[in-house]
Design a protein around this motif. Structure first.
Motif, PDB file in Angstrom:
ATOM      1  N   ASN A 176       0.860  -1.177   0.000  1.00 12.60           N
ATOM      2  CA  ASN A 176       0.000   0.000   0.000  1.00 12.60           C
ATOM      3  C   ASN A 176       0.895   1.224   0.000  1.00 12.60           C
ATOM      4  O   ASN A 176       1.357   1.663   1.034  1.00 12.60           O
ATOM      5  CB  ASN A 176      -0.898  -0.018   1.241  1.00 12.60           C
ATOM      6  N   MET A 178       0.480   4.456  -0.570  1.00 12.51           N
ATOM      7  CA  MET A 178       0.109   5.680   0.131  1.00 12.51           C
ATOM      8  C   MET A 178       0.340   5.528   1.628  1.00 12.51           C
ATOM      9  O   MET A 178       0.856   6.403   2.292  1.00 12.51           O
ATOM     10  CB  MET A 178      -1.364   5.991  -0.150  1.00 12.51           C
ATOM     11  N   ALA A 179      -0.049   4.360   2.137  1.00 12.32           N
ATOM     12  CA  ALA A 179       0.140   4.117   3.572  1.00 12.32           C
ATOM     13  C   ALA A 179       1.617   4.113   3.916  1.00 12.32           C
ATOM     14  O   ALA A 179       2.027   4.623   4.965  1.00 12.32           O
ATOM     15  CB  ALA A 179      -0.504   2.789   3.958  1.00 12.32           C
ATOM     16  N   TYR A 181       3.983   5.761   2.481  1.00 12.50           N
ATOM     17  CA  TYR A 181       4.410   7.165   2.532  1.00 12.50           C
ATOM     18  C   TYR A 181       4.061   7.790   3.862  1.00 12.50           C
ATOM     19  O   TYR A 181       4.834   8.476   4.495  1.00 12.50           O
ATOM     20  CB  TYR A 181       3.713   7.965   1.425  1.00 12.50           C
ATOM     21  N   ILE A 182       2.801   7.512   4.276  1.00 10.19           N
ATOM     22  CA  ILE A 182       2.319   8.157   5.488  1.00 10.19           C
ATOM     23  C   ILE A 182       3.138   7.761   6.695  1.00 10.19           C
ATOM     24  O   ILE A 182       3.359   8.571   7.598  1.00 10.19           O
ATOM     25  CB  ILE A 182       0.824   7.806   5.698  1.00 10.19           C
ATOM     26  N   VAL A 183       3.616   6.518   6.739  1.00  2.09           N
ATOM     27  CA  VAL A 183       4.420   6.130   7.900  1.00  2.09           C
ATOM     28  C   VAL A 183       5.884   6.477   7.717  1.00  2.09           C
ATOM     29  O   VAL A 183       6.712   6.129   8.549  1.00  2.09           O
ATOM     30  CB  VAL A 183       4.277   4.631   8.229  1.00  2.09           C
ATOM     31  N   GLY A 184       6.202   7.151   6.635  1.00  2.00           N
ATOM     32  CA  GLY A 184       7.552   7.683   6.504  1.00  2.00           C
ATOM     33  C   GLY A 184       8.512   6.863   5.674  1.00  2.00           C
ATOM     34  O   GLY A 184       9.713   7.104   5.712  1.00  2.00           O
TER      35      GLY A 184
ATOM     36  N   TYR B 358      -2.334   5.436  -6.630  1.00  3.91           N
ATOM     37  CA  TYR B 358      -1.282   4.915  -5.761  1.00  3.91           C
ATOM     38  C   TYR B 358      -1.363   3.406  -5.768  1.00  3.91           C
ATOM     39  O   TYR B 358      -2.424   2.824  -5.806  1.00  3.91           O
ATOM     40  CB  TYR B 358      -1.441   5.467  -4.346  1.00  3.91           C
TER      41      TYR B 358
END
Lengths: 292, 365, 255
Positions: A176, A178-179, A181-184, B358
């Protein structure tokens, strides 16, 4: 019986090389669900770079330096390809990458052909022609090295994905984006790294291939068999890729010896189709049900 | 900017939105019909080749563009169509029976392999089609009595109702024959896409799970789509066989499969026009490169003809350029240009903003 | 006889008992809500009814007929429609096309007839369009008819999702969190639509919902579940006052 065993051992070594190319393929798939149809040509390019560095009428560096240097260079090539070209495809469906890498394969072939020509060349190795005998079976040292190196690499890569931070980050990004990315997770940089790794693995495979025969720019087409191997094992599974390669490597010569006519050439693909029909995700299938 | 005022549902159901659209199509068809009187034999033959490739492209488009099933081995169906047609005609069957039989053979084979294949998705299916291609190639060599094996087979000259449609002796007639077949298939394809069957293809492409919730049998739909796709490609293969005359399995190589995929991708996935535009590009590219090469040779004295593989290289670079900068293909770019012209000067910069998807793993079904 | 009867339904994924012995029945013309904390198994119950999942035990009867063994694509024809929590629309088609796809169970033309576009096909197309226009009018989607789904705001897409389910012309509609992600006004619209569905279209509505105000507004009966097991079944007020339900949502008093 010894004949069968001889075929199997030779096939094992072949299978290891298929497995290595398949490994590079699966690496990229595991990290970004991307498909690199130029994997076979990367193997070819790696082999030629090693040849260009190591052969006496080229740069003439010692084998022990030429090969690692080639691996490093191809790491850079893989890394660079992702950084400069593949990254432009970010956000596009997987399909686009298929087309792109097919075109890249053509480009690699052209580059190799332009620099080294299209007549087959032989890589000079310190263990050329050396054999070992065990109970009536002849095993070439090249084969042994191929099997040994492949095993080591497979275990190392599997550990990389299972236990290191970067490996886990890569897996996250493929599940995933996008996820991740969100967690860095620096998704793009991780991707570049994986492509570099893939280039390096391909080079090892290429060098091992070159130790067993002459090479020309078209050997990259064995990539198609390697894809079949990766699929048999289950895309996304590193041990699966190796297993798939070994299966094909062994079945091919056996089929060629004992089955009629053209079956030998078809055998990898028939096996692949059989596997896919019974287990649509390959032997070590990684497909699960999604919660809707 | 044209505003269309619709007064009945028919205007949405019809193939053409309004009169001007209809006129445009009629003019295009008319131009294609009188082409033999405008250009010489060489370009007429090229046009015929392009039409055949467009037909093959439409075949692949049904599977890839409209149902989302990527096939890397569609050249296999070209081969099945070509060999079936040639073998049947050599056995005495007339063309107007051999051609549909060829399409049917390819279509049935495609539907047959689609049934186990539809359980696979995405990349698995793509590689499976590649495997099928290799197997078909080997089968062709093995079935030597029918296919002439490695030596090859001759596609006999076509004669219908006493009139010769021979590809060399009566090129104009052959061109019209091909044009007629292509026009007919295009009409059928357009009908398909505005009908419930076509919609079910799109549904399966975009969301399997909700297609099922709407009552669509995904497996059967995929098999049908693939069968139609391979059938149309088989027709193209039969015509290709007649166009080349004498052929063997090397005519249908992996490169051809890839070229076909490029036709639909560069042309524009999901549109019938894309198949045509892609075919024009693929068949015209070698000519273009040759002209450029001669130009470079004449003006700068550099002879690029000596470098082997340069054609493919240039081709690949153009491809890479397209994938990166215009993934919607030629048709996509054409639509953008047309919208720009229609809404001039009010076109907004982000009208066709690409919706980034994405990555979400396909391993969770 | 109830329209929908669910009996001791259970599904186990490996060791996880996502749904463990749920039974309820939905009467014709009723609005029935399933509530519960996250992970309670609500959407899983939906997926079992629409046959996406295979139950480990239990049975489902619809309109007197046992549907437990049917395939997922057979459900729509019986008259059961559903929406999805994470909107599963066809992104590369227009709103109109999405709604038209809902008419699939009402088609009677074969693919050969479609390719030749016989007059029969045209007649049916007009018919499909007529039905879909009724849904468009009901949901006030006229302005969005020819827009691609990919470019529409979230609230509109949720409405199209409902519209596509309505296009099937169902007897029972399963709404999976119809109000999630919607503003207060949009949620109120949904409440009105559910009322209209029941009153004007004679539909039976089964919904999963977190928004208690919506549940209270429209539901006749409510089933509360937690950890795959049923907690309470009854009117909205009764269920919300039930001690087990309160415990599931708010926890129990510290001892």
């Amino acid at each position: 019986m010894t004949e069968l065993l001889q075929l199997v051992i030779g096939g094992l070594a072949n299978g290891c090389i298929y497995g290595l190319v398949a490994l590079g393929f699966v690496l990229i798939y595991k990290a970004s669900e991307g498909v690199n149809f130029a994997q076979g040509d990367m193997m070819m390019l790696g082999a030629f770079i090693a040849l260009g560095l190591g052969n006496s009428e080229q740069l003439g560096l010692p084998f022990a330096i030429a090969v690692p240097l080639a691996v490093v260079i191809m790491f850079g090539v893989g890394w660079g390809v992702e950084r400069v070209i593949v990254r432009q495809l970010f956000g596009q469906p997987q399909f686009a990458l298929v087309i792109l890498t097919i075109a890249l394969g053509f480009v690699f072939r052209f580059v190799a052909g332009s620099i080294w020509g299209y007549t087959p060349l032989v890589l000079e190795t310190p263990f050329a022609g050396m054999n070992m005998r065990a109970g009536g079976i002849v095993i070439s040292v090249a084969d042994l090295i191929a099997i040994g190196v492949t095993l080591v690499l497979t275990v190392a890569l599997w550990a990389f994905f299972a236990f290191t931070q970067i490996g886990l980050a890569a897996q996250a990004a493929s599940q995933n984006q996008m996820a991740a990315y969100i967690v860095g997770v620096p998704v793009m940089r991780v991707n570049s790294l994986i492509w570099g790794l893939s280039g390096a693995v391909a080079t090892v495979g290429g060098v091992l291939y070159a130790t067993r025969g002459a090479i020309d720019p078209n050997i990259g087409l064995l990539g198609i068999k390697a894809f079949a191997a990766a699929v048999i094992g289950g895309l996304g599974s590193l041990p699966g890729a190796l297993l798939g390669g070994l299966i094909i490597g062994i079945i091919e010569p056996v089929a060629g010896r004992y089955a009629p006519g053209e079956f030998a050439k078809m055998s990898p693909y028939i096996i692949m189709l059989l596997v896919l029909v019974t287990r649509p995700g390959g032997l070590f299938s990684q497909i699960q049900m999604k919660k809707v | 900017m044209r505003v269309v005022f619709k007064t009945s549902y028919d205007s949405d159901i019809d193939l053409h939105e309004h009169g001007a659209d209809r006129l445009r199509t009629a003019l295009l068809l008319g131009l294609m019909a009188v082409l033999p009187f405008l250009v010489g034999d060489y370009y007429l033959a090229e046009a015929t080749n392009t039409l055949i490739w467009a037909l093959a492209g439409m075949g692949l488009m049904i599977a890839v563009g409209h149902t989302g099933q990527v096939s890397l081995g569609h050249a296999a169906f070209l081969a099945i169509g070509a060999y079936t047609d040639a073998a049947l005609m050599n056995a005495g069957l007339p063309f107007y029976l051999a051609l549909p039989a060829a399409g049917l053979a390819a279509g049935l084979f495609g539907a047959l392999i689609a049934i186990p294949a539809v359980r696979m998705s995405g990349i698995y299916l793509a590689i499976a089609t590649l495997a099928v291609f290799v197997i078909v190639e080997e089968l062709v060599i093995m079935l030597e009595p029918i296919t002439g094996g490695v030596g090859g087979i001759m596609a006999p000259s076509i004669t219908l109702f006493g009139v010769s449609f021979d590809r060399y002796a009566a090129l104009t007639n052959f061109y019209w024959l091909v044009l007629g077949i292509v026009a007919l298939v295009t009409w059928g394809y357009a009908n398909l896409m505005r009908s419930p069957t076509g919609r079910s293809f799109l549904a399966v492409r975009d969301s399997e799970v909700s297609a099922r919730a709407l009552g669509i049998n995904v497996t059967r739909t995929r098999a049908l789509a693939f069968g139609l796709s391979s059938g149309v490609t088989g027709l193209a293969g039969a015509l290709m066989g007649h166009f080349i005359g004498f052929f063997n399995y090397e005519l249908f190589s992996v490169i051809i499969s890839i070229n076909l995929l490029l036709v639909v991708t560069i042309g524009g996935l999901g549109s019938i026009q894309g198949a045509f535009l892609g075919a024009i590009l693929i068949t015209g590219m070698p000519q273009l490169i040759a002209i450029l090469r001669d130009g470079v040779n004449a003006n700068f004295g550099i002879d690029l003809g000596g470098i082997p593989g340069l054609d493919t290289m240039v081709f690949s670079m153009i491809l890479i350029g397209f994938i990166i900068f215009e993934p919607a293909g030629l048709y996509g770019r054409w639509r953008k240009i047309r919208v720009w012209l229609e809404t001039f000067p009010l076109a907004r910069r982000d009208m066709f903003r690409r919706h980034k998807t994405y990555l979400k793993t396909e391993r969770m079904k | 006889m109830s329209l929908l009867e669910v009996n001791d339904l259970a599904v186990h994924f490996g060791g996880v008992k996502a749904v463990d012995g749920v039974s309820f029945s939905v009467e014709s013309g009723e609005v029935f809500a399933i509530i519960g904390p996250n992970g309670a198994g609500k959407s899983t119950i939906f997926n079992l009814i629409s046959r996406i999942y295979e139950p480990t035990r239990g049975s489902i009867r619809f309109d007197g007929r046992d549907i437990t063994g049917l395939k997922a694509h057979d459900i729509a024809k019986l008259g059961i429609a559903r929406t999805f929590q994470n909107i599963e629309l066809f992104d590369h088609s227009t709103v109109l096309d999405n709604l038209l796809m809902g008419r699939h169970t009402h088609r009677s033309t074969s693919f050969v007839e479609d390719i030749l576009f016989l007059p029969k096909v045209r007649r049916e197309e007009r018919d499909h369009r007529r039905h879909v226009e009724e849904v468009i009018e009901f949901l006030e989607l006229e302005a969005y008819r020819n827009k691609m789904i990919a470019g529409l705001p979230y609230g509109v897409r949720k409405v199209v999702e409902i519209g596509r389910a309505l296009s099937i012309g169902p007897k029972l509609i399963l709404l999976d969190e119809p109000a999630s992600g919607l503003s207060v006004e949009e949620t109120r619209e949904v409440a009105f639509w559910i009322e209209d569905m029941r009153r004007d279209m004679g539909l039976t509505v089964l919904m999963v919902e977190h928004d208690m105000s919506l549940v209270n507004q429209v539901s006749d009966r409510v089933l509360a579940v937690a950890n795959g097991r049923p907690l309470a079944l009854g009117s909205p007020a009764d269920v919300q006052a039930h001690p087990d339900v309160k415990a599931a949502y708010l926890g129990t008093e510290a001892a």
